[in-house]
Scaffold this motif. Sequence first.
Motif, PDB file in Angstrom:
ATOM      1  N   THR A   1      -0.251  19.856   2.941  1.00  0.00           N
ATOM      2  CA  THR A   1      -0.504  18.667   2.135  1.00  0.00           C
ATOM      3  C   THR A   1       0.793  18.037   1.654  1.00  0.00           C
ATOM      4  N   ASN A   2       0.714  16.774   1.329  1.00  0.00           N
ATOM      5  CA  ASN A   2       1.821  16.104   0.665  1.00  0.00           C
ATOM      6  C   ASN A   2       1.257  15.106  -0.327  1.00  0.00           C
ATOM      7  N   TYR A   3       1.997  14.897  -1.404  1.00  0.00           N
ATOM      8  CA  TYR A   3       1.557  14.052  -2.500  1.00  0.00           C
ATOM      9  C   TYR A   3       2.666  13.112  -2.933  1.00  0.00           C
ATOM     10  N   ALA A   4       2.271  11.956  -3.429  1.00  0.00           N
ATOM     11  CA  ALA A   4       3.224  11.087  -4.103  1.00  0.00           C
ATOM     12  C   ALA A   4       3.660  11.773  -5.390  1.00  0.00           C
ATOM     13  N   ASP A   5       4.902  11.576  -5.757  1.00  0.00           N
ATOM     14  CA  ASP A   5       5.418  12.220  -6.975  1.00  0.00           C
ATOM     15  C   ASP A   5       4.585  11.857  -8.200  1.00  0.00           C
ATOM     16  N   SER A   6       4.078  10.637  -8.209  1.00  0.00           N
ATOM     17  CA  SER A   6       3.359  10.139  -9.376  1.00  0.00           C
ATOM     18  C   SER A   6       2.017  10.841  -9.604  1.00  0.00           C
ATOM     19  N   VAL A   7       1.512  11.545  -8.589  1.00  0.00           N
ATOM     20  CA  VAL A   7       0.203  12.180  -8.738  1.00  0.00           C
ATOM     21  C   VAL A   7       0.269  13.698  -8.644  1.00  0.00           C
TER      22      VAL A   7
ATOM     23  N   ARG B   1       0.857  -1.176   0.000  1.00  0.00           N
ATOM     24  CA  ARG B   1       0.000   0.000   0.000  1.00  0.00           C
ATOM     25  C   ARG B   1       0.897   1.231   0.000  1.00  0.00           C
ATOM     26  N   GLU B   2       0.547   2.206  -0.829  1.00  0.00           N
ATOM     27  CA  GLU B   2       1.385   3.401  -0.947  1.00  0.00           C
ATOM     28  C   GLU B   2       0.573   4.667  -0.701  1.00  0.00           C
ATOM     29  N   LEU B   3       1.263   5.646  -0.138  1.00  0.00           N
ATOM     30  CA  LEU B   3       0.622   6.933   0.104  1.00  0.00           C
ATOM     31  C   LEU B   3       0.361   7.646  -1.221  1.00  0.00           C
ATOM     32  N   VAL B   4      -0.845   8.172  -1.366  1.00  0.00           N
ATOM     33  CA  VAL B   4      -1.190   8.977  -2.527  1.00  0.00           C
ATOM     34  C   VAL B   4      -1.139  10.465  -2.161  1.00  0.00           C
ATOM     35  N   ALA B   5      -1.859  10.825  -1.115  1.00  0.00           N
ATOM     36  CA  ALA B   5      -1.907  12.223  -0.687  1.00  0.00           C
ATOM     37  C   ALA B   5      -2.372  12.280   0.756  1.00  0.00           C
ATOM     38  N   GLY B   6      -1.897  13.278   1.471  1.00  0.00           N
ATOM     39  CA  GLY B   6      -2.303  13.464   2.850  1.00  0.00           C
ATOM     40  C   GLY B   6      -2.456  14.934   3.164  1.00  0.00           C
ATOM     41  N   ILE B   7      -3.263  15.221   4.188  1.00  0.00           N
ATOM     42  CA  ILE B   7      -3.475  16.601   4.600  1.00  0.00           C
ATOM     43  C   ILE B   7      -3.535  16.636   6.116  1.00  0.00           C
TER      44      ILE B   7
END
Length: 116
Positions: A57-63, A45-51
């Motif tokens: 906020t933070n995002y995976a580079d891929s998104v 399981r991988e992080l996509v985005a968080g707030i």
Amino acid sequence: QVQLVESGGGLVQAGGSLRLSCAASGMTFSINTIGWYRQVPGKQRELVAGISRDGSTNYADSVKGRFTISRDNAKNTVHLQMNSLKPEDTAVYYCNAGTLRNKLYWGQGTQVTVSS
């Protein structure tokens, strides 16, 4: 305890958009960070985005540049707007909440399928 219920998944063509929502209930005052993870069979399981509570906020580079996470504290809801979807975005998306005491909660997951 915190309960998380996701909605908004589905099937979309590449280049399309979807909006995921996660409604939190229970001890929502204890939530610090809330976000989205995704998982495909055979992979972690991988992080996509968080707030965070303060709105950072933070995002995976891929998104980055395609997905936007937002949080409505009054409604205890978090949204993930997903644009320019790619087949590699296909996964089960899970809502995740972390409390100030570092407890983690998960939703049941919602399937996102992007066809080429």
